[in-house]
Design a protein around this motif. Structure first.
Motif, PDB file in Angstrom:
ATOM      1  N   LEU A  98       0.806  -1.220   0.000  1.00  0.00           N
ATOM      2  CA  LEU A  98       0.000   0.000   0.000  1.00  0.00           C
ATOM      3  C   LEU A  98       0.842   1.275   0.000  1.00  0.00           C
ATOM      4  O   LEU A  98       0.617   2.173  -0.804  1.00  0.00           O
ATOM      5  N   TYR A  99       1.783   1.360   0.939  1.00  0.00           N
ATOM      6  CA  TYR A  99       2.513   2.604   1.155  1.00  0.00           C
ATOM      7  C   TYR A  99       4.003   2.337   1.355  1.00  0.00           C
ATOM      8  O   TYR A  99       4.403   1.277   1.850  1.00  0.00           O
ATOM      9  N   LEU A 100       4.805   3.350   0.976  1.00  0.00           N
ATOM     10  CA  LEU A 100       6.245   3.296   1.171  1.00  0.00           C
ATOM     11  C   LEU A 100       6.724   4.563   1.856  1.00  0.00           C
ATOM     12  O   LEU A 100       6.121   5.630   1.713  1.00  0.00           O
ATOM     13  N   SER A 101       7.811   4.434   2.587  1.00  0.00           N
ATOM     14  CA  SER A 101       8.598   5.598   2.990  1.00  0.00           C
ATOM     15  C   SER A 101       9.948   5.503   2.292  1.00  0.00           C
ATOM     16  O   SER A 101      10.373   4.415   1.894  1.00  0.00           O
ATOM     17  N   ALA A 102      10.619   6.634   2.154  1.00  0.00           N
ATOM     18  CA  ALA A 102      11.920   6.642   1.476  1.00  0.00           C
ATOM     19  C   ALA A 102      12.852   7.615   2.182  1.00  0.00           C
ATOM     20  O   ALA A 102      12.490   8.762   2.437  1.00  0.00           O
ATOM     21  N   SER A 103      14.044   7.140   2.494  1.00  0.00           N
ATOM     22  CA  SER A 103      15.066   7.959   3.143  1.00  0.00           C
ATOM     23  C   SER A 103      16.290   8.012   2.248  1.00  0.00           C
ATOM     24  O   SER A 103      16.739   6.974   1.743  1.00  0.00           O
ATOM     25  N   PHE A 104      16.828   9.204   2.045  1.00  0.00           N
ATOM     26  CA  PHE A 104      17.948   9.414   1.131  1.00  0.00           C
ATOM     27  C   PHE A 104      19.167   9.920   1.889  1.00  0.00           C
ATOM     28  O   PHE A 104      19.076  10.892   2.642  1.00  0.00           O
ATOM     29  N   GLU A 124       7.466   7.045 -10.719  1.00  0.00           N
ATOM     30  CA  GLU A 124       6.827   6.291 -11.806  1.00  0.00           C
ATOM     31  C   GLU A 124       6.611   4.831 -11.418  1.00  0.00           C
ATOM     32  O   GLU A 124       5.554   4.253 -11.689  1.00  0.00           O
ATOM     33  N   ALA A 125       7.622   4.221 -10.769  1.00  0.00           N
ATOM     34  CA  ALA A 125       7.502   2.818 -10.364  1.00  0.00           C
ATOM     35  C   ALA A 125       6.403   2.644  -9.324  1.00  0.00           C
ATOM     36  O   ALA A 125       5.632   1.681  -9.364  1.00  0.00           O
ATOM     37  N   ALA A 126       6.314   3.591  -8.380  1.00  0.00           N
ATOM     38  CA  ALA A 126       5.288   3.503  -7.342  1.00  0.00           C
ATOM     39  C   ALA A 126       3.895   3.675  -7.937  1.00  0.00           C
ATOM     40  O   ALA A 126       2.971   2.913  -7.625  1.00  0.00           O
ATOM     41  N   ARG A 127       3.728   4.652  -8.808  1.00  0.00           N
ATOM     42  CA  ARG A 127       2.412   4.871  -9.422  1.00  0.00           C
ATOM     43  C   ARG A 127       1.993   3.672 -10.270  1.00  0.00           C
ATOM     44  O   ARG A 127       0.822   3.268 -10.263  1.00  0.00           O
ATOM     45  N   ALA A 128       2.942   3.099 -11.002  1.00  0.00           N
ATOM     46  CA  ALA A 128       2.616   1.940 -11.834  1.00  0.00           C
ATOM     47  C   ALA A 128       2.155   0.763 -10.990  1.00  0.00           C
ATOM     48  O   ALA A 128       1.351  -0.062 -11.444  1.00  0.00           O
ATOM     49  N   ALA A 129       2.645   0.694  -9.755  1.00  0.00           N
ATOM     50  CA  ALA A 129       2.276  -0.405  -8.864  1.00  0.00           C
ATOM     51  C   ALA A 129       1.065  -0.080  -7.995  1.00  0.00           C
ATOM     52  O   ALA A 129       0.616  -0.933  -7.222  1.00  0.00           O
ATOM     53  N   GLY A 130       0.550   1.146  -8.099  1.00  0.00           N
ATOM     54  CA  GLY A 130      -0.581   1.536  -7.262  1.00  0.00           C
ATOM     55  C   GLY A 130      -0.201   1.743  -5.816  1.00  0.00           C
ATOM     56  O   GLY A 130      -1.020   1.563  -4.909  1.00  0.00           O
ATOM     57  N   VAL A 131       1.040   2.153  -5.586  1.00  0.00           N
ATOM     58  CA  VAL A 131       1.580   2.336  -4.237  1.00  0.00           C
ATOM     59  C   VAL A 131       2.008   3.790  -4.098  1.00  0.00           C
ATOM     60  O   VAL A 131       2.445   4.417  -5.068  1.00  0.00           O
ATOM     61  N   TYR A 132       1.916   4.326  -2.876  1.00  0.00           N
ATOM     62  CA  TYR A 132       2.260   5.726  -2.642  1.00  0.00           C
ATOM     63  C   TYR A 132       3.469   5.849  -1.722  1.00  0.00           C
ATOM     64  O   TYR A 132       3.568   5.148  -0.710  1.00  0.00           O
ATOM     65  N   ILE A 133       4.382   6.759  -2.089  1.00  0.00           N
ATOM     66  CA  ILE A 133       5.492   7.126  -1.200  1.00  0.00           C
ATOM     67  C   ILE A 133       4.995   8.294  -0.363  1.00  0.00           C
ATOM     68  O   ILE A 133       4.838   9.408  -0.874  1.00  0.00           O
ATOM     69  N   ILE A 134       4.716   8.054   0.923  1.00  0.00           N
ATOM     70  CA  ILE A 134       3.951   9.027   1.700  1.00  0.00           C
ATOM     71  C   ILE A 134       4.757   9.756   2.773  1.00  0.00           C
ATOM     72  O   ILE A 134       4.247  10.701   3.386  1.00  0.00           O
ATOM     73  N   THR A 135       5.985   9.364   3.001  1.00  0.00           N
ATOM     74  CA  THR A 135       6.830  10.080   3.958  1.00  0.00           C
ATOM     75  C   THR A 135       8.283   9.742   3.669  1.00  0.00           C
ATOM     76  O   THR A 135       8.573   8.775   2.942  1.00  0.00           O
TER      77      THR A 135
END
Length: 346
Positions: A98-104, A124-135
């Motif tokens: 459903l959701y991802l977080s990402a730290s850089f 693009e990869a997240a949208r194609a999978a129907g997943v959101y990077i939310i924080t």
């Protein structure tokens, strides 16, 4: 009057320490690059966390770190790899991501243009999978303290009640199913790193597998004992891990294991065994024998499983060996490789 804020020089600019210092430059980086790439309602709120609703079922959570050289490779880059890899770890539990977080963690001097390309590919990869990077989070370290860019991601998903995939559920006679050809990702990375070119380009298999998993679960349900994606250490490390967790061994048929001719040739040139090479768009499922054909048919019905194969079975073995034999009567033990022997390819 609102203060003037200069736009990021995406074409020529580079990250400096001020972009991780918590001030205006950092806010500019986040809003002008990451929010544009990932944009969604959760990020738009600008909070330090994201609150979200989940459907019925049990929560599944995973976390992973991505360090890879080169950052760009045939078939993707570190950004798309981070999204696909984390989605796949959630999906291996039979869950819907459903959701991802990402730290850089960004090295001082890293090009904005490269960072934008990577962030855009993540979005693009997240949208194609129907997943959101939310924080997420951003840190900048001094020049020489990082290999350009490191990414850490966390994924959250939901698995249906009653579905509990785990290695200790494997039983003698279970079939070993693989979703397609092995070694593509690691061979693509190593070939690019060594500046090797082949008549047929070898491309990473990096892909999100959750839709394939959904078809498999619909066909096999709880007859699927466990699923894993054979990333670092490849098929060999993953099956040895399951063998030790389940107390069983595995007997594989070498001719049944799909490996593309170009990958096999490149591995021979590089001194690698495709069974020990990382994959980023393949999965292995241990399935009860009476449902293996149905699950395999479901895999073959999906584009990411069209080359799926039944490659062996679980056997009683107090030593938990993974053995491979051929139709000519030969055989070998497919054992672990130590970390010192494995090149960093994922």
């Amino acid at each position: 009057m609102r203060a003037y804020q200069r736009k990021l020089d995406i074409k020529n600019g580079r990250v400096d320490l001020s972009h991780g210092a918590g001030g205006r430059a950092m806010a500019q980086l986040i809003s002008g690059l990451f929010h544009e790439a990932f944009g969604n309602e959760w990020l738009a709120r600008g909070n330090d966390q994201a609150a979200f609703d989940v459907g019925a079922g049990r929560m599944v959570m995973t976390t992973d770190g991505y360090v890879i050289s080169p950052l760009f490779f045939p078939g993707g880059n570190i950004g798309s790899l981070a999204v696909h890899g984390t989605i796949n770890d959630v999906a291996m539990g039979g869950a819907r991501p459903l959701y991802l977080s990402a730290s850089f963690i960004i090295e001082e001097g890293f090009r904005f243009s490269d960072l934008k390309t990577i962030a855009d590919s993540m979005g693009e990869a997240a949208r194609a999978a129907g997943v959101y990077i939310i924080t997420g989070d951003t840190k900048v370290v001094e020049r020489g303290k990082a290999d350009g860019l490191f990414i850490s991601t966390t994924g959250v998903g939901v698995v249906a009640d009653g579905l509990d995939l785990s290695a200790e559920k494997a039983r003698v006679g279970d079939r070993v199913l693989v979703s397609g050809s092995l070694g593509d990702h690691g061979t693509a990375i190593m070939s690019r790193r060594q500046n090797l070119a082949f008549e047929t380009e070898i491309v990473s298999d990096s892909a999100a597998l959750h839709d394939l998993v959904a078809l498999m679960v619909a066909a096999g349900g709880s007859s699927i004992r466990v699923m894993r994606d054979p990333t670092r250490g490849g098929l060999a490390a993953m099956l040895n891990e399951i063998a030790h967790q389940s107390g069983l061994g595995f007997h594989l048929q070498e001719e049944a294991i799909p490996v593309k001719p170009a990958v096999a040739a490149a591995c021979e040139l590089l001194g690698l065994d495709p069974l020990h090479v990382a994959n980023e768009g393949k999965l292995v499922a241990i399935v009860a024998p009476d449902m293996a054909d149905a699950v395999l048919a479901a895999m073959k019905a999906h584009p990411l499983g069209c080359d799926a194969a039944d490659i062996g079975e679980a056997v009683a073995d107090n030593h938990q060996f993974v053995q491979m034999s051929t139709s000519f009567g030969g055989g070998r033990i497919v054992d672990w490789l130590s970390g010192e022997q494995l090149p960093r390819i994922c």
